[in-house]
Design a protein around this motif. Structure first.
Motif, PDB file in Angstrom:
ATOM      1  N   SER A 185       0.639   6.683   6.579  1.00 60.95           N
ATOM      2  CA  SER A 185      -0.800   6.520   6.873  1.00 60.95           C
ATOM      3  C   SER A 185      -1.633   7.376   6.701  1.00 60.95           C
ATOM      4  CB  SER A 185      -0.476   5.979   8.300  1.00 60.95           C
ATOM      5  OG  SER A 185      -1.680   6.394   9.210  1.00 60.95           O
ATOM      6  N   ARG A 186      -1.421   8.582   6.629  1.00 61.36           N
ATOM      7  CA  ARG A 186      -2.102   9.463   6.450  1.00 61.36           C
ATOM      8  C   ARG A 186      -2.634   9.617   4.976  1.00 61.36           C
ATOM      9  NH1 ARG A 186       0.560  14.178   9.836  1.00 61.36           N
ATOM     10  NH2 ARG A 186      -0.144  13.622  11.806  1.00 61.36           N
ATOM     11  N   GLN A 187      -1.524   9.577   4.161  1.00 63.28           N
ATOM     12  CA  GLN A 187      -1.901   9.680   2.843  1.00 63.28           C
ATOM     13  C   GLN A 187      -3.077   8.629   2.346  1.00 63.28           C
ATOM     14  OE1 GLN A 187       1.063   9.209  -0.277  1.00 63.28           O
ATOM     15  NE2 GLN A 187       2.506  10.643   0.944  1.00 63.28           N
ATOM     16  N   LEU A 188      -2.884   7.343   2.899  1.00 64.94           N
ATOM     17  CA  LEU A 188      -3.868   6.161   2.636  1.00 64.94           C
ATOM     18  C   LEU A 188      -5.213   6.624   3.206  1.00 64.94           C
ATOM     19  CD1 LEU A 188      -1.429   3.218   3.574  1.00 64.94           C
ATOM     20  CD2 LEU A 188      -2.302   3.874   1.268  1.00 64.94           C
TER      21      LEU A 188
ATOM     22  N   GLU B 143       7.208  10.013  -9.167  1.00 60.69           N
ATOM     23  CA  GLU B 143       6.102  10.353  -9.118  1.00 60.69           C
ATOM     24  C   GLU B 143       5.046   9.423  -9.871  1.00 60.69           C
ATOM     25  OE1 GLU B 143       6.294  14.494 -10.261  1.00 60.69           O
ATOM     26  OE2 GLU B 143       6.706  14.969  -8.185  1.00 60.69           O
ATOM     27  N   PHE B 144       5.277   8.511 -10.618  1.00 57.59           N
ATOM     28  CA  PHE B 144       4.482   7.445 -11.392  1.00 57.59           C
ATOM     29  C   PHE B 144       3.848   6.776 -10.147  1.00 57.59           C
ATOM     30  CE2 PHE B 144       6.237   3.357 -11.117  1.00 57.59           C
ATOM     31  CZ  PHE B 144       7.578   3.540 -10.465  1.00 57.59           C
ATOM     32  N   ILE B 145       4.640   6.351  -9.217  1.00 60.88           N
ATOM     33  CA  ILE B 145       3.612   5.440  -8.388  1.00 60.88           C
ATOM     34  C   ILE B 145       2.561   5.944  -7.652  1.00 60.88           C
ATOM     35  CG2 ILE B 145       4.152   4.151  -6.191  1.00 60.88           C
ATOM     36  CD1 ILE B 145       7.101   4.725  -6.490  1.00 60.88           C
ATOM     37  N   PRO B 146       2.247   7.314  -7.330  1.00 62.40           N
ATOM     38  CA  PRO B 146       0.829   7.631  -6.779  1.00 62.40           C
ATOM     39  C   PRO B 146       0.191   7.863  -7.982  1.00 62.40           C
ATOM     40  CG  PRO B 146       2.531   9.340  -6.390  1.00 62.40           C
ATOM     41  CD  PRO B 146       3.406   8.252  -6.736  1.00 62.40           C
ATOM     42  N   ARG B 147       0.723   8.346  -9.143  1.00 59.95           N
ATOM     43  CA  ARG B 147      -0.261   8.758 -10.394  1.00 59.95           C
ATOM     44  C   ARG B 147      -1.055   7.473 -11.036  1.00 59.95           C
ATOM     45  NH1 ARG B 147       3.763  11.707 -13.200  1.00 59.95           N
ATOM     46  NH2 ARG B 147       3.993   9.912 -14.341  1.00 59.95           N
TER      47      ARG B 147
ATOM     48  N   HIS C  47       0.726  -1.303   0.049  1.00 59.89           N
ATOM     49  CA  HIS C  47      -0.115  -0.074   0.026  1.00 59.89           C
ATOM     50  C   HIS C  47       0.848   1.226  -0.067  1.00 59.89           C
ATOM     51  CE1 HIS C  47      -2.463  -3.120   1.967  1.00 59.89           C
ATOM     52  NE2 HIS C  47      -3.322  -2.587   0.878  1.00 59.89           N
ATOM     53  N   GLY C  48       2.034   1.026   0.431  1.00 58.08           N
ATOM     54  CA  GLY C  48       2.898   2.455   0.809  1.00 58.08           C
ATOM     55  C   GLY C  48       4.401   2.225   0.476  1.00 58.08           C
TER      56      GLY C  48
ATOM     57  N   ARG D 231      -0.314   4.464  -4.938  1.00 52.70           N
ATOM     58  CA  ARG D 231       0.323   3.951  -3.691  1.00 52.70           C
ATOM     59  C   ARG D 231       0.780   5.319  -2.957  1.00 52.70           C
ATOM     60  NH1 ARG D 231      -1.197  -0.176  -6.474  1.00 52.70           N
ATOM     61  NH2 ARG D 231      -0.148  -2.179  -5.936  1.00 52.70           N
ATOM     62  N   ALA D 232       0.826   5.364  -1.633  1.00 55.10           N
ATOM     63  CA  ALA D 232       1.596   6.051  -0.897  1.00 55.10           C
ATOM     64  C   ALA D 232       3.006   6.060  -0.967  1.00 55.10           C
ATOM     65  CB  ALA D 232       1.182   6.166   0.698  1.00 55.10           C
ATOM     66  N   CYS D 233       3.715   7.359  -1.052  1.00 56.32           N
ATOM     67  CA  CYS D 233       5.195   7.322  -1.015  1.00 56.32           C
ATOM     68  C   CYS D 233       6.045   8.333  -0.034  1.00 56.32           C
ATOM     69  CB  CYS D 233       5.573   7.507  -2.210  1.00 56.32           C
ATOM     70  SG  CYS D 233       5.637   6.320  -3.747  1.00 56.32           S
ATOM     71  N   VAL D 234       6.667   8.102   0.831  1.00 51.92           N
ATOM     72  CA  VAL D 234       7.468   8.819   1.676  1.00 51.92           C
ATOM     73  C   VAL D 234       9.019   8.750   1.293  1.00 51.92           C
ATOM     74  CG1 VAL D 234       7.825   9.889   3.743  1.00 51.92           C
ATOM     75  CG2 VAL D 234       5.592   9.153   3.016  1.00 51.92           C
TER      76      VAL D 234
END
Ligand code: SF4
Lengths: 363, 348
Positions: free
Chosen positions: A229-232, A201-205, A183-184, A209-212
């Motif tokens: 967790s917040r992004q999700l 940037e392709f990952i969320p787009r 998920h992230g 999926r959340a990325c940090v």
């Protein structure tokens, strides 16, 4: 970035921020994160619904067995001095490890920088100094600088076994693999200092999926988990940079340029993951004289691999955990490793073996 | 004419380098003994030049130990193989509660070692022995051909007297006992690695190589209930504590925030992927003491320069028997295993 130094109390406060109750699977892509998480016992702190899984970011672990076997062939040559980072020394091959070959007379030396290998070449003109070039975008520029040094000063008895890998193609392969449920992503801080944050940037787009991008202190990692967790929770997928003190959006231009000068992507073989499109680097044709495999005519050497029972491949893809390997801590220990994940200081099996605090003695 | 070199006021007809013939037992050997060994180490026992030293003991309990030293490089920040070969053996005696008295010295020298280096090592060895209050009472030198050893290997054996009624054993540990370490850990391992690989740290990192017998004597004289002591050399603090936990069949719990590690050692370790808890020390002692006496012992240790950063790092428990567990600064638990493999060979 967290200003306060973490202790038991501040950790509790930080964890209170994680309200998401659904099951979250977060992959730490980088081996340094895997070790840091294990060492600090971060899994013991997280609520049960958050699961951390290790990814393909340990360079020694993802090196294909075929490459290991070729290195062992090279090490047998009398005119060759193998130079390497320490982690490669004990990776088992079909005829033993480099360390075992050292005991039999092979000349294998640990260096802390590829530039040391070039110096060794300068001081030993009658020998061929072969540097084992493993690593992601973090280490590749230093190897490129060493090549530049050798090239500019006419050192022609220096060559590398080029096993460099790229992070982005591996992430693409993982994301298109249906088996892996993630998920992230906790993205690698060190690699990102070089490549920046834009390539992720392709990952969320495309994959939601959340990325940090995360630093390596326990506080960095916990804060990054909180961000994921917040992004999700808010379904607000993006690439966040928690490691601002190290990572610039655009990365490191000089490092990227010198990498591009000497290396070019090709379809590379990964342990357990097979061939991934444009996921490895090889020397550009104009610098092929620095390619040890080419220099010694080993490019067509066929390597026979016997199954060892090691499931590193599935561990690197986040499908299985070290404890699920039948050999883990029985047949396979750091002193008698079966696979590279137990050897490397960034390997998931070694991390579980050394630091399994919470799991061994209960909370 | 043979060249003459002057060393600390003594004229030595030097071949400048050790030759195989220096170990052959003839005149050259004799000259080496007189001009290097006697000069630096001399005492009444050695001057007798007998085949064995004759030592009188009444009905004391004797502690007797031996250790070989192969450290590379032979000179390193904070010490050298000569100093180390006294300290290591003195400390092995001292942690048993013995008062170290006599050492023997066996040297295996590679042909070609400059006499000047040998003299420097023996000067340092002699000095350390005098400071530690021990005498070198017998010795032997062998010279081997180039390549058969690396510069110099040293063996020392040591004898000490154990006070009557003193009984130090891990089996005496009970849950609740405190664990004290006499100072920051990991320095020797990192100093050797830095010297070997020419890594420069600023400020430079020195080995902690020193003798512990006076500090230990002070601790024993407090009358505190000491259960056992160990010097955490190869394998480091974590490995030594594992041995204690196994021998006592009890658990040990450490507190990360109480562990003394110098910031430079921490930094170097994280750069090199090493853990200071697994690095060798050559001047540290671990003391297991009854809870009630722990403070008093800590205060005594801190009176000594080499003990001023001593710390109570944990306690003996009956949970998780035979295991060493560390509570991290975040409040999580980490098992500390024995050292596996050999991250740094020839460390001592
Ligand atoms: S425990 Fe050993 S054999 Fe099993 S996956 Fe890990 S490295 Fe391979």
């Amino acid at each position: 970035m967290l200003k306060l130094k973490l202790n038991k109390i501040t950790v509790k406060k930080l964890l209170k921020g994680i309200n998401n109750e659904s099951h979250i699977r977060i992959m730490e892509v980088c081996g340094t994160h895997t070790m840091a998480i294990a060492k600090a016992g971060i899994k013991q702190l997280l609520p049960a619904n958050i699961e951390l899984i290790s990814g393909p970011g340990c360079p020694v672990c993802v090196t294909a067995q075929e490459d290991i076997e070729r290195i062992l062939i090279l090490a047998k040559k009398r005119e060759v001095i193998i130079t390497t980072f320490g982690d490669m020394l004990r990776v088992p091959g079909s005829t033993g490890s480099l360390q075992e070959m050292q005991a039999q007379g092979a000349d294998v030396r640990i260096v802390y920088s590829p530039l040391d290998a070039v110096n060794l070449a300068r001081n030993n003109p009658e020998k061929e100094i072969v540097f084992l070039a493993v690593g992601f975008e973090t280490t590749t520029p230093t190897v490129a600088f060493a090549l530049e040094d050798a090239h500019k000063t006419g050192v022609d008895n220096f060559s590398i076994v080029c096993m460099h890998k790229l992070v982005i193609p591996a992430l693409k392969a993982l994301l298109s693999d249906q088996e892996t449920e993630i998920h992230g992503f906790l993205l690698p801080g060190h690699v990102s200092t070089i490549i920046g944050t834009i390539p992720y940037e392709f990952i969320p787009r495309e994959y939601q999926r959340a990325c940090v991008v995360s630093g390596f202190e326990p506080g960095d990692i916990l804060e990054s988990i909180l961000f994921i967790s917040r992004q999700l929770e808010n379904a607000d997928y993006k690439v966040e940079n928690q490691y601002k003190r190290g990572v610039k959006t655009e990365g490191n231009k000089i490092a990227l340029e010198i990498m591009d000068k000497y290396f070019t992507p090709f379809n590379s073989l990964w342990r357990g993951m097979g061939e991934i499109k444009d996921s490895g680097l090889r020397l550009r044709p104009e610098y092929v004289q620095y390619d040890a495999i080419f220099k010694f005519g080993l490019q067509d050497t066929l390597v026979q691999l016997a199954p060892s029972g090691c499931i590193c491949g599935n561990i690197l893809k986040g499908i299985l955990k070290p404890e699920e390997c039948a050999l883990f801590s029985k047949m396979c220990t750091p002193a008698f490793p079966v696979g590279p994940c137990m050897v490397s200081s960034e390997g998931a099996c070694a991390a579980s073996y050394y630091y399994a605090g919470g799991e061994v003695i209960g909370r | 004419m043979q060249p003459v070199i002057i060393m600390r006021g003594v004229k030595l007809l030097a071949d400048e380098r050790i030759l195989l013939s220096h170990g052959a037992g003839g005149l050259k050997t004799q000259r080496l003994i007189r001009e290097v060994f006697q000069k630096n180490l001399g005492n009444a026992y050695l001057q007798q030049e007998l085949d064995s030293a004759l030592i009188k003991f009444s009905s004391h309990k004797i502690a007797f130990t031996t250790d070989s030293y192969v450290v590379s490089p032979i000179f390193f920040p904070g010490g050298d193989i000569g100093k180390l070969s006294v300290c290591g053996t003195v400390n092995d005696l001292a942690v048993m509660g013995a008062k170290p008295l006599y050492l023997t010295l066996g040297l295996i020298i590679e042909e070609g070692l400059p006499v000047e280096e040998l003299d420097k090592l023996m000067f340092s060895l002699g000095n350390t022995a005098r400071e530690a209050g021990v005498q070198i009472v017998a010795g032997d030198t062998k010279v081997v051909e180039h390549g058969a050893c690396d510069k110099i290997f040293i063996n020392t054996s040591g004898i000490g007297i154990v006070p009557p009624n003193l009984d130090l054993r891990p089996q005496k540990m009970v849950p609740g006992d405190k664990i004290i370490v006499s100072g920051p850990v990991g320095n020797h391992g990192i100093a050797i690695l830095a010297a070997r690989e020419s890594l420069d740290f600023s400020p430079p990192l020195a080995s902690d190589c020193t003798y512990l017998n006076y500090l230990i004597d002070g601790v024993l004289n407090t009358g505190a209930s000491i259960k056992c002591m160990r010097d955490p050399t190869r394998g480091g603090l974590a490995t030594t504590l594992n041995e204690l936990a196994q021998q006592a069949n009890l658990g040990i719990k450490l507190h990360e925030e109480a562990l003394p590690v110098q910031p430079q050692v921490k930094g170097a370790c994280s750069m090199l992927g090493l853990d200071p808890l697994y690095l060798a020390n050559e001047g540290k002692v671990i003391i297991v003491v009854a809870n009630k006496d722990a403070r008093q012992v800590l205060e005594e240790i801190r009176k000594y320069d080499i003990g001023k950063n001593a710390s109570i790092i944990g306690e003996v428990t009956d949970a998780h028997c035979s295991k060493v567990v560390m509570e991290t600064e975040l409040g999580t638990l980490r098992v500390l295993r024995m050292l596996e493999g050999d991250p740094l060979p020839r460390i001592c």
